[in-house]
Enzyme design. Structure first.
Site, PDB file in Angstrom:
ATOM      1  CB  ALA A 114      25.128  56.665  13.661  1.00  0.00           C
ATOM      2  CG  ASP A 115      20.034  56.280   9.123  1.00  0.00           C
ATOM      3  OD1 ASP A 115      19.615  55.135   9.394  1.00  0.00           O
ATOM      4  OD2 ASP A 115      19.883  56.809   8.007  1.00  0.00           O
ATOM      5  CB  THR A 116      25.164  54.825   7.146  1.00  0.00           C
ATOM      6  OG1 THR A 116      25.936  55.015   8.337  1.00  0.00           O
ATOM      7  CG2 THR A 116      26.075  54.959   5.928  1.00  0.00           C
ATOM      8  N   GLY A 164      24.815  60.303   9.446  1.00  0.00           N
ATOM      9  CA  GLY A 164      24.350  61.309  10.384  1.00  0.00           C
ATOM     10  C   GLY A 164      24.540  60.791  11.793  1.00  0.00           C
TER      11      GLY A 164
END
Length: 187
Positions: free
Chosen positions: A69-71, A106
């Protein structure tokens, strides 16, 4: 539920998976977090998460499920990353003060040749923050590893956030209920 591989060193993502009682191992590889120019903002965190997942996936057997995940934090049409120092954190929080911004996470899950990718967006409205409040938060909590220079579950979230629309846990770094639903449908 099968044991997954979390391709993230984020303590918040680990905590959320623990709360959801998802068994996992952590494997992290250094990842290029750049993205192609012109990429739609909502696709940026998915692109970065995919890179994280693929690097870890290359090292594992095909039956292991990898979650990455990436924020990102978006103010208007500008992506706000992690602050580089105290002054940058103060500048970022001053920009967010009294404004609405979006937090987009994401998520990419890869198992064998299968991939599921999605993003989740939460709108966050801050109250007007004073310079003293911002300095207090930055000096006490040192939010240098956080996109947007804040964590919603810390002091600034308790006193500074007026409203949120969307998944609270997405702002922490993982839309965990959607992840769990996806994992359960995959099993």
């Amino acid at each position: 539920m099968e044991r997954i591989v979390l391709a993230s060193q984020s303590p918040r993502r680990k905590q959320l998976l623990e709360w959801a009682e998802v068994p996992f191992d952590v494997i992290v590889r250094p990842t290029d977090e750049s993205y192609p120019p012109g990429l739609d903002i909502s696709e940026v965190p998915v692109h970065i998460a995919r890179g994280k997942a693929q690097l870890v996936r290359e090292e594992l057997s095909h039956d292991r499920l990898v979650l990455a995940a990436d924020t990102i934090v978006v103010l208007g049409d500008r992506i706000i990353g992690k602050p580089v120092d105290r002054d940058d954190a103060i500048r970022i929080l001053s920009d967010l003060s009294g404004q609405q911004h979006k937090v987009i996470t994401g998520v990419v899950m890869i198992k064998g040749s299968q991939e599921v990718a999605f993003s989740d967006t939460t709108a966050v409205d801050f109250h007007e923050l004073t310079a003293d409040q911002i300095a207090f938060y930055v000096d006490k909590y040192k939010p240098y590893d956080k996109a947007g220079a804040y964590a919603i579950q810390e002091w600034i979230g308790v006193v500074g956030i007026r409203t949120i629309k969307g998944d609270f846990y997405n702002v922490m770094g993982l839309p965990v209920s959607r992840v769990v639903q996806t994992l359960e449908s995959w099993s």
